[in-house]
Every structure is written in structure tokens, then in C-alpha cells.
Design an enzyme around this catalytic site. Structure first.
Site, PDB file in Angstrom:
ATOM      1  N   LYS A  52       0.848  -1.197   0.000  1.00  0.00           N
ATOM      2  CA  LYS A  52       0.000   0.000   0.000  1.00  0.00           C
ATOM      3  C   LYS A  52       0.883   1.246   0.000  1.00  0.00           C
ATOM      4  CE  LYS A  52      -3.954   2.054   2.489  1.00  0.00           C
ATOM      5  NZ  LYS A  52      -4.785   1.996   3.713  1.00  0.00           N
ATOM      6  N   SER A 127      -9.707   2.336   2.739  1.00  0.00           N
ATOM      7  CA  SER A 127      -8.858   3.064   1.820  1.00  0.00           C
ATOM      8  C   SER A 127      -7.911   2.172   1.010  1.00  0.00           C
ATOM      9  CB  SER A 127      -8.013   4.095   2.586  1.00  0.00           C
ATOM     10  OG  SER A 127      -7.133   3.438   3.489  1.00  0.00           O
ATOM     11  N   SER A 151      -9.665  -0.001   6.896  1.00  0.00           N
ATOM     12  CA  SER A 151      -9.092   0.047   5.541  1.00  0.00           C
ATOM     13  C   SER A 151      -8.384  -1.214   5.069  1.00  0.00           C
ATOM     14  CB  SER A 151      -8.125   1.223   5.420  1.00  0.00           C
ATOM     15  OG  SER A 151      -8.869   2.409   5.364  1.00  0.00           O
TER      16      SER A 151
HETATM   17  N1  GLN Z   1     -12.965   4.507   6.049  1.00  0.00           N
HETATM   18  C1  GLN Z   1     -12.293   4.953   7.237  1.00  0.00           C
HETATM   19  C2  GLN Z   1     -11.945   6.405   7.114  1.00  0.00           C
HETATM   20  O1  GLN Z   1     -12.246   6.975   6.118  1.00  0.00           O
HETATM   21  C3  GLN Z   1     -11.125   4.089   7.498  1.00  0.00           C
HETATM   22  C4  GLN Z   1      -9.841   4.580   6.974  1.00  0.00           C
HETATM   23  C5  GLN Z   1      -8.674   3.704   7.312  1.00  0.00           C
HETATM   24  O2  GLN Z   1      -8.799   2.666   7.957  1.00  0.00           O
HETATM   25  N2  GLN Z   1      -7.520   4.150   6.927  1.00  0.00           N
HETATM   26  O3  GLN Z   1     -11.404   7.010   7.985  1.00  0.00           O
END
Ligand code: GLN
Length: 456
Positions: A52, A127, A151
Site C-alpha cells: 500500500k 482506503s 481500511s
Molecule cells: N474509512 C475509514 C476512514 O475513512 C477508514 C480509513 C482507514 O482505515 N484508513 O477514515
């Protein structure tokens, strides 16, 4: 073979932001030569892996999905990346993500969307949509993700992959570009629980470069996963179904597959009980105050001087303040700006107690809900996400709808406990993957691998 698959499918899917084809082949050749010379190789020698783009890499650019970091090549490897290299895995490249890991669909990437391999009109989750799509489309057998509020687990769920958020502190955050430091955890994405366990064993364990890294002596997660394959592994296991994370608000096919899984667990000898976590109701609200507060502070380092691009203002003087403002205006996307504004507001004098302070109290209550639940059961389960992969654009204009999608995954981050998503079939109404989330007490990551492997 994996590079060929990237060439064949990734023009369309766009899981990768950067492919290190030459470096990967050179690494593979070096490993072959060492093998031929009879040298001892690392535990996952020759296994390709996607990374990532939130993790720093010496030989590849790192953007965190943001324009502000365009062209930046970090001067150091994240600890997890260093450990991959030491274990002789082969980095294939960097995967797409929502900008600074803010989002649940990868639509907030500054570099375009990633498509879900199951249905190209749908999101791959976020994400870490790039890592999950890469694994699900056989471009990589393994990937690294980061999970601040889901994410790793939610992209795994909507692409039919396995994703693990380890216990907070179990895996080093050194070199993981910070979103919310008290919530962030790096973890594996894979196609099977055993594969995730192998990767966890490579990346996990104490790192003196991360002040929140736990000093525990961890058991082998691969051995834990293997234990789950024995007959009767689920006999007598106490499984808690979280009342607040089931029932209304979930897509029918998600609930159906979840209920069927519970029936299979019962048939395998597990004891299913319903447990209540009354404060989970406030988890999304608390998270979306704590996260922007920490993010607004973490993102202050992008000041046009130390990292990434510099944009001079169209008019006016070139004071550092003006250059910083012009750079951040041009370099950050709309979701990042929204969260910086929310975060600085929540932390400002006169509002701090009402917002940030209250959210921290809710966080404590959620930790107590987990503690009370784990007094009664060994693991907790829920669907990994309320719905299957949604269509592009469906939630993009409505931040609240996007945030509410995280209801199932956020509590584990607020409490620091580990969580895993494993595939449990396809929803009948749309033929798309459904995930089961399994959670365990902090430091009991091995339990996830044992029962995850057993259920899988
Ligand atoms: N969807 C969550 C957010 O927008 C999780 C993001 C993440 O785990 N990096 O904050």
C-alpha cells in the site's frame, strides 16, 4: 507470472500506482542465485507482494494517494518493508488508496479509482482498495495494508479476500505515513487465512523505532492457523454475536450469509451467544472526531518544504506562510481538507472538551464494552461491512453515508483489539463477496488465525 498478470489486467483495474517490474525481476534473480549457491533463504523467499502506497519505500515513490507527495521518494524503508526484504519477499509495487487513507472506496485517491475485479462498476473498498484488488485479481498473492477504521478489513470483505488488523502495537508503524496515530495499524491482505498468518509472522513483533510497539513475545500465527485446521477446532468455542452490529441497516444478502455462517458454527460445536455493546452506537461519531483531530495534527508536516511538491501563490509575496497555503490548497483533495477543518475545529479552544474530550470518553466506554463482551466469549463476530461493494459515485457526494459504512470496523480500532475479515460467500441478490469479521481481545491475534482458518 504476477508481472504478466499486472500487464494483462491492471490497465483496467488500476490497483497499482507504481510497478517495480525491473527491480522485482532483479530481486528474483538474486534469490535464485543464492538458492543455487546453497544459501539459506528467508521464510517467504520469492513470494511477490504488493505494498500500500502509505508505506515508505527506498526504491519506489510513495504518495499516500495524494498530489502533495507526487514524485517523493522516501529516504528510508518502513520497518515492515525492511522485514519483507529481509524475509526475501519480492515487492512488486505500490498500490492505490484513498488520499492519506481517508475513505472507504478508493475514490478519494488523487490518481484515479481502482475497480473491483468482481464488478468493474463497483468500488474495491477503501482506503486500501488497491491492495485488495491486486490480491483478488491474482496480481499478487499477498499485500500490505493499513487499517485505521477498517481500511484492510472492508476492502478484503468486498473483494472476497482475507484482511487482518492486528492488535494496536503488534506491527510497527515506523514508515507508515500517519493518519491517526492512536488508531493506525499495518496488516496483511491475502487470499487465505494461512497466507495472512505467514505474512503476519514476517512483519510483526517489537520495533524500537515505534514508541507504541509492544514488546510481547508473540506466538507463531502460522502455527495458530494450522491449529485451526484440526478436526473439532471449533468445539466449545464461545462466539459472541454483537447485537448492535447485526440486523437492521445491513443488506439482506449480507445478513443471510452471516446467519448461515452462525448455523455452520453451531453445527461445528461452537456456542453462539448474543452480546450487547451498547456504546458501539456512538463509535462512528467518536471516530470521526478523534480521527480528524489526530489527522489535522499529523498532516501539518506537509508544509511545502520538507516533503513533496511546492506550489508558489499566483500573486502576493513568497512568504513561507503563503507558499505553504498555496501548496496545501493545490496538494490536498477535498476529503483531506474536510477532515483538517473538522479536526482543527474539534481541537480549538472552547470546543475541545465538548467534542474531542467527549469522543475520548466514548472511546473508553467502547473499550469497556469489549472488555465486558470478552468476559463472556472467546471471539466476537459480525458482518465485516453493512453492504457488498457499492457502485462508483453512490456515496461520494455524501460524506456521512461514506462514514456510516465503517460502523462494523471502527470499534476494533477505537479499542485497539485485533480484527480479521474472511470471505463467507456471495450475496444472492448481487453475486458479490460478503465478509465475516472476527474480533479477539488485545494481544490474542493468534486466536483470530486459529478460528479464522477453522471457519474458512
Ligand atoms: N474509512 C475509514 C476512514 O475513512 C477508514 C480509513 C482507514 O482505515 N484508513 O477514515
Amino acid at each position: 507470472a504476477h508481472l504478466d498478470q499486472i500487464t494483462a489486467v491492471d490497465t483496467d483495474l488500476h490497483a497499482f500506482l507504481y510497478v517495480a517490474a525491473d527491480a522485482a525481476l532483479a530481486t528474483a534473480a538474486r534469490i535464485d542465485a543464492r538458492r543455487a549457491a546453497g544459501e539459506e533463504l528467508g521464510p517467504l523467499a520469492g513470494v511477490p507482494i504488493a505494498i500500500k502506497d502509505v508505506l515508505t519505500t527506498l526504491d519506489m515513490p510513495t504518495t499516500a494517494g495524494s498530489k502533495i507527495l507526487e514524485g517523493w521518494v522516501p529516504p528510508y524503508d518502513a520497518t515492515v518493508v525492511r522485514r519483507l526484504r529481509a524475509a526475501d519477499l519480492i515487492p512488486l509495487g505500490k498500490t492505490n488508496m484513498d488520499e492519506f487513507a481517508m475513505g472507504s472506496s478508493t475514490e478519494h485517491s488523487a490518481y484515479g479509482v481502482t475497480r473491483n475485479p468482481w464488478d468493474r462498476d463497483r468500488i474495491p473498498g477503501g482506503s486500501g482498495g488497491g491492495s485488495a484488488a491486486a490480491v483478488a485479481s491474482f496480481q499478487a498473492p499477498l499485500a500490505l495494508g493499513s487499517d485505521t477504521g477498517g481500511s484492510i478489513r472492508q476492502p478484503a470483505a468486498v473483494t472476497g479476500s482475507v484482511g487482518v488488523k492486528p492488535t494496536y502495537g503488534a506491527v510497527s508503524r515506523y514508515g507508515a505515513i500517519a493518519l491517526a496515530s492512536s488508531l493506525d495499524q499495518v496488516g496483511p491482505v491475502s487470499r487465505t487465512v494461512f497466507d495472512a498468518a505467514l505474512l503476519h509472522d514476517v512483519i510483526g513483533g517489537h520495533d524500537p523505532l515505534d514508541s507504541t510497539s509492544l514488546t510481547d513475545a508473540w506466538p507463531s500465527m502460522a502455527a495458530a492457523a494450522t491449529a485451526g485446521l484440526k478436526d473439532g477446532a471449533l468445539k466449545g468455542v464461545r462466539v459472541g454475536v454483537i447485537k448492535e452490529l447485526s440486523g437492521s441497516g445491513f443488506q439482506a444478502g449480507v445478513t443471510q450469509r452471516f446467519t448461515e455462517t452462525l448455523a455452520l458454527l453451531t453445527a461445528a460445536g461452537a456456542e453462539i451467544t448474543e452480546v450487547s455493546a451498547p456504546n458501539f452506537e456512538y463509535a462512528v461519531a467518536a471516530y470521526y472526531l478523534i480521527l480528524p483531530a489526530e489527522a489535522s495534527s499529523n498532516l501539518a508536516r506537509f508544509d511545502s518544504v520538507r516533503f513533496g511538491i511546492r506550489v508558489d501563490p499566483a500573486e502576493g509575496s513568497l512568504t513561507s506562510e503563503h507558499v505553504m497555503a498555496a501548496t496545501r490548497e493545490a496538494g490536498f483533495g477535498p476529503e483531506v481538507k474536510r477532515r483538517i477543518i473538522l479536526g482543527t475545529y474539534a481541537l480549538s479552544t472552547g470546543y475541545y472538551d465538548a467534542y474531542y474530550g467527549s469522543a475520548q470518553k466514548v472511546r473508553t466506554l467502547i473499550q469497556r464494552d469489549f472488555a465486558a463482551a470478552f468476559d463472556q466469549v472467546d471471539i466476537l463476530v459480525s458482518p465485516s461491512a453493512p453492504t457488498t461493494a457499492f457502485k462508483f459515485g453512490e456515496k461520494l457526494e455524501d460524506p456521512m453515508a461514506m462514514y456510516l459504512n465503517d460502523i462494523t470496523t471502527i470499534p476494533a480500532n477505537l479499542a485497539g483489539v485485533p480484527g480479521m475479515s474472511i470471505p463467507i460467500g456471495l450475496a444472492p441478490e448481487d453475486g458479490l463477496p460478503v465478509g465475516l469479521q472476527i474480533m479477539a481481545p488485545a494481544r490474542a491475534d493468534a486466536r483470530l488465525y486459529t478460528y479464522g482458518a477453522a471457519i474458512e
